[in-house]
Design a protein around this motif. Structure first.
Motif, PDB file in Angstrom:
ATOM      1  N   LEU A 122       0.808  -1.210   0.000  1.00 48.67           N
ATOM      2  CA  LEU A 122       0.000   0.000   0.000  1.00 48.67           C
ATOM      3  C   LEU A 122       0.848   1.269   0.000  1.00 48.67           C
ATOM      4  O   LEU A 122       0.351   2.346  -0.340  1.00 48.67           O
ATOM      5  N   CYS A 123       2.110   1.154   0.383  1.00 43.40           N
ATOM      6  CA  CYS A 123       2.997   2.320   0.399  1.00 43.40           C
ATOM      7  C   CYS A 123       3.685   2.547  -0.939  1.00 43.40           C
ATOM      8  O   CYS A 123       4.447   3.518  -1.059  1.00 43.40           O
TER       9      CYS A 123
ATOM     10  N   PRO B 140       3.639   3.151  -5.173  1.00 41.67           N
ATOM     11  CA  PRO B 140       2.736   3.640  -6.235  1.00 41.67           C
ATOM     12  C   PRO B 140       2.332   2.559  -7.219  1.00 41.67           C
ATOM     13  O   PRO B 140       1.305   2.689  -7.878  1.00 41.67           O
TER      14      PRO B 140
ATOM     15  N   THR C  68       1.174  -0.348  -6.628  1.00 48.69           N
ATOM     16  CA  THR C  68      -0.089  -0.958  -6.210  1.00 48.69           C
ATOM     17  C   THR C  68      -1.266  -0.087  -6.610  1.00 48.69           C
ATOM     18  O   THR C  68      -2.302  -0.585  -7.076  1.00 48.69           O
ATOM     19  N   PHE C  69      -1.115   1.220  -6.444  1.00 50.39           N
ATOM     20  CA  PHE C  69      -2.197   2.130  -6.830  1.00 50.39           C
ATOM     21  C   PHE C  69      -2.425   2.101  -8.337  1.00 50.39           C
ATOM     22  O   PHE C  69      -3.569   2.067  -8.808  1.00 50.39           O
ATOM     23  N   HIS C  70      -1.355   2.080  -9.111  1.00 46.24           N
ATOM     24  CA  HIS C  70      -1.497   2.010 -10.568  1.00 46.24           C
ATOM     25  C   HIS C  70      -2.125   0.686 -11.003  1.00 46.24           C
ATOM     26  O   HIS C  70      -2.983   0.661 -11.913  1.00 46.24           O
TER      27      HIS C  70
ATOM     28  N   LEU D 115      -4.117  -1.176  -9.204  1.00 45.11           N
ATOM     29  CA  LEU D 115      -5.516  -1.177  -8.795  1.00 45.11           C
ATOM     30  C   LEU D 115      -6.381  -0.389  -9.786  1.00 45.11           C
ATOM     31  O   LEU D 115      -7.459  -0.857 -10.196  1.00 45.11           O
ATOM     32  N   LEU D 116      -5.922   0.781 -10.178  1.00 49.12           N
ATOM     33  CA  LEU D 116      -6.687   1.561 -11.160  1.00 49.12           C
ATOM     34  C   LEU D 116      -6.812   0.820 -12.491  1.00 49.12           C
ATOM     35  O   LEU D 116      -7.876   0.838 -13.128  1.00 49.12           O
TER      36      LEU D 116
ATOM     37  N   VAL E 284     -10.080  -5.371  -6.866  1.00 47.07           N
ATOM     38  CA  VAL E 284      -9.366  -5.126  -5.601  1.00 47.07           C
ATOM     39  C   VAL E 284      -8.759  -6.424  -5.074  1.00 47.07           C
ATOM     40  O   VAL E 284      -7.585  -6.466  -4.649  1.00 47.07           O
TER      41      VAL E 284
ATOM     42  N   THR F  79      -5.767  -7.499  -7.222  1.00 46.47           N
ATOM     43  CA  THR F  79      -4.593  -6.665  -6.966  1.00 46.47           C
ATOM     44  C   THR F  79      -3.898  -7.071  -5.678  1.00 46.47           C
ATOM     45  O   THR F  79      -2.660  -7.142  -5.609  1.00 46.47           O
TER      46      THR F  79
END
Length: 661
Positions: free
Chosen positions: A125-126, A128, A130-132, A134-135, A180, A183
């Protein structure tokens, strides 16, 4: 008299020039950089695999998935063929292609998995990536649902044409939750790490396991979607309808959800929608998993650039100097094939490597230095038990010796101006006296003035800033302690409530899940200690085969002078691995046979045994390679190793191999 034909010597009409020479300007070429010689060849091979194999096979799989999905529709053969092509294009463009591009963009050789599932998720989660990811997966899942599903956005009602379609909302909710979950599964598996080509993702057992996991993810997401829809209808919508002006916005779109009864939330009323959502989730996960399996199969395959390069040995040695560990691993993998092959072509290439005198430094010197430096970095990382390298210590500067005072006759200095200055006006005199180095400032310096008047900044401003920073730090620490206190209080209240009111089996299940979530895995700890074990094994095998082959193929003996350094590096690494292996083995004690243990104690003992076994396997990958390498060199050279000098610790370790071999 001596020359009867003497006369005047004719004058020279041309100047004297030195004889041109190329000895001073001739330079020895250096080995080409990896970015100029080896990296373009490897990237071209990987790009060809991506286009001709991964894209093609993923498209064929999507066509099969689209054909089976078209069975949900109705119509003749022509309609089904057209629908299957449409669904296949949708699955590939919206499902397989984003997953493949995501893997290609974020592929890495550095493992980022934690020692426990909680630490793994926290670290993921820390980052980037993972965020990319997920999107990307959320967008992919929504696009698949929108293009594949036949549900419209609004219900077919003339009276309320803007009412949202509940079936489509349920379908989109399940797809988002599936993205989610997938990921988080990728984060837990460390999916973007490049692994060895020995893995077989399309083995029968792996296919069955992947299909079971896909169906389990689909089932979990459908259950969570049903719970989310029920909670939103029972709790969230009634609250939102009581907020001013919000009900005016929601009523034209979600008014029918408030008028329906709670009985309509039962699964028996929506079996067709649940089955459709479950099937779509299963197909979506299958497309994602198949695309990743293709990537895992074709990308780690060895790269052969022998036919594409004019001088393969030079290209491979330059590839070992690459900073990208993936490219370096490909170079060492091909070097390992050349070093261990018995073909005449491989022998000629090894001879060219040993006898190189064209480059400075030579090919063998460059290869040996890069290999030992890489092994040394991993050896130091293993000794530090995964801790980061300490900052380099700078030696204190030696004070400069004072210049000797030369004896001289003291002379009186002239403190008056030696040049005649122009006469200044009274205004200029006042300004000069008030300047920073003027007479007024000098008078203040010579006069005793209290510090409170001398420096307002030092006496008031700086202490005020320090006090303000201290107060901010105290407030921050108080806030963090308050959050931690509230968290611990909430956890205590929940634990006490579960202990008091929940059944014993539920408490045991919760405790088991909590232990699984927070308990550290010894295998993951060892993985963090040896993050580059595959590359280390390849380096050891390359050096071993080349050293053994140098006994008959090294014409000038350039390899023999590096044998002590190679053996010292291998034996030092092996000694540390063996010491830590003993520490790991001591963690497990077999349960006594004369004492009856509980089920929980037996499970704990089995868990420790499994982790110790897994850690031993990871340590054995590098340890066995080092043992085999040293044993092969000892068997090849035998008593000839007595001509070299080794440190005492290395010599005593090497003596054991000499006695055994």
């Amino acid at each position: 008299m001596l020359n009867g034909n003497s006369g005047r010597t004719p004058a020279r009409t041309s100047q004297v020039h030195a004889i041109p020479s190329v000895f001073a300007t001739k330079t020895t070429p250096t080995i080409p950089s990896a970015s100029a010689g080896y990296e373009p060849l490897v990237k071209s091979v990987l790009q060809r695999r991506l286009v001709s194999e991964i894209f093609v096979y993923s498209a064929l799989f999507c066509w099969g998935a689209g054909f089976f999905w078209s069975i949900w529709g109705s119509g003749g053969i022509v309609h089904k063929l057209f629908a299957s092509l449409l669904y296949a294009s949708t699955f590939w463009i919206a499902g397989a292609l984003p997953s493949i591009i995501l893997r290609k963009r974020y592929i890495t050789a550095n493992s980022s998995i934690g020692n426990s599932p909680s630490k793994t998720v926290r670290q993921a989660l820390c980052k980037p990536i993972t965020f990319h990811a997920l999107l990307t997966h959320v967008a992919s899942a929504i696009l698949i649902a929108m293009f594949v599903s036949s549900e419209a956005l609004f219900v077919k009602s003339k009276k309320h044409p803007h009412y949202l379609n509940g079936r489509l909302i349920f379908l989109l909710c399940s797809q988002v939750l599936l993205a989610v979950a997938f990921t988080m599964r990728n984060a837990m598996l460390d999916r973007y790490l490049l692994r060895s080509s020995a893995r077989q993702p399309f083995a029968l057992i792996n296919i069955a396991k992947t299909m079971a996991v896909a169906r389990l993810l689909a089932t979990i997401t459908i259950a969570l979607s049903m719970m989310a829809i029920a909670l939103a209808k029972v709790f969230m919508l009634p609250v939102l309808y009581r907020v001013p002006f919000v009900s005016l916005f929601l009523r034209p779109f979600a008014g029918h959800f408030m008028r329906s009864s709670i009985i309509s939330l039962l699964p028996s009323h929506h079996l067709a929608s649940i089955a459709q959502a479950w099937s779509l989730c299963s197909v979506t996960v299958d497309v994602w998993e198949f695309s990743n399996a293709l990537f895992d199969l074709y990308v780690p395959m060895p790269v052969r650039i022998g036919l594409a390069s004019a001088d393969p040995i030079v290209a491979l040695v330059s590839g070992t100097t690459c900073t990208d560990k993936i490219i370096k691993q490909f170079a060492y993998a091909e070097l390992q094939d050349i070093a261990g092959s018995d073909s005449p072509t491989a022998g000629a290439q090894r001879t060219a490597l040993f006898n190189d005198q064209k480059f400075t430094p030579s090919l063998w010197s460059c290869l040996t230095r890069e290999s030992l430096v890489t092994l040394g970095h991993d050896y130091q990382h293993f000794i530090r038990k995964g801790a980061p390298a300490p900052p380099p210590t700078t030696a204190p500067a030696t004070p400069r010796a004072a210049d000797p005072i030369l004896p001289s006759t003291p002379k009186k200095l002239i403190r008056k101006p030696i040049y005649q200055s122009a006469r200044q006006s009274p205004i200029d005199n006042v300004i000069d006296s008030l300047a920073a180095d003027g007479s007024f400032a000098q008078a203040i310096e010579e006069t005793h003035v209290p510090d409170v008047f001398r420096s307002v900044t030092n006496a008031v401003v700086e202490p005020a800033n320090a006090a303000a920073k201290h107060e901010v730090q105290k407030v921050r620490e108080a806030g963090m302690s308050l959050l931690g206190h509230l968290k611990s209080q909430a956890g205590g209240v929940f634990s006490s409530a579960m202990t008091r009111y929940a059944p014993a089996r539920v408490n045991d299940l919760v405790e088991t899940c909590r232990a699984w979530w927070t308990k550290e895995r010894l295998g993951k700890v060892v993985e963090g200690y040896l993050p580059n074990r595959q590359l280390d094994v390849l380096i050891v095998q390359v050096l071993t085969h080349l050293v053994c082959a140098s006994l008959t193929e090294d014409r000038y003996g350039v390899v023999q002078r590096d044998i002590p350094k190679i053996l010292e590096a291998m034996l030092s690494f092996l000694s540390e691995i063996e010491v830590y292996q003993k520490e790991v083995n001591a963690l497990y004690r077999a349960p006594p046979t004369n004492v009856r243990l509980s089920v929980k104690e037996l499970d704990e003992s089995e868990f420790v045994r499994g982790q110790v076994e897994r850690a031993g396997e990871l340590l054995g990958e590098v340890g066995e390679a080092l043992k085999d390498g040293v044993a092969s060199i000892v068997r090849t050279f035998g008593d000839k190793l007595l001509a070299f000098k080794f440190p005492p610790k290395t010599a005593s370790k090497l003596q054991g191999f000499m006695d055994y071999c």
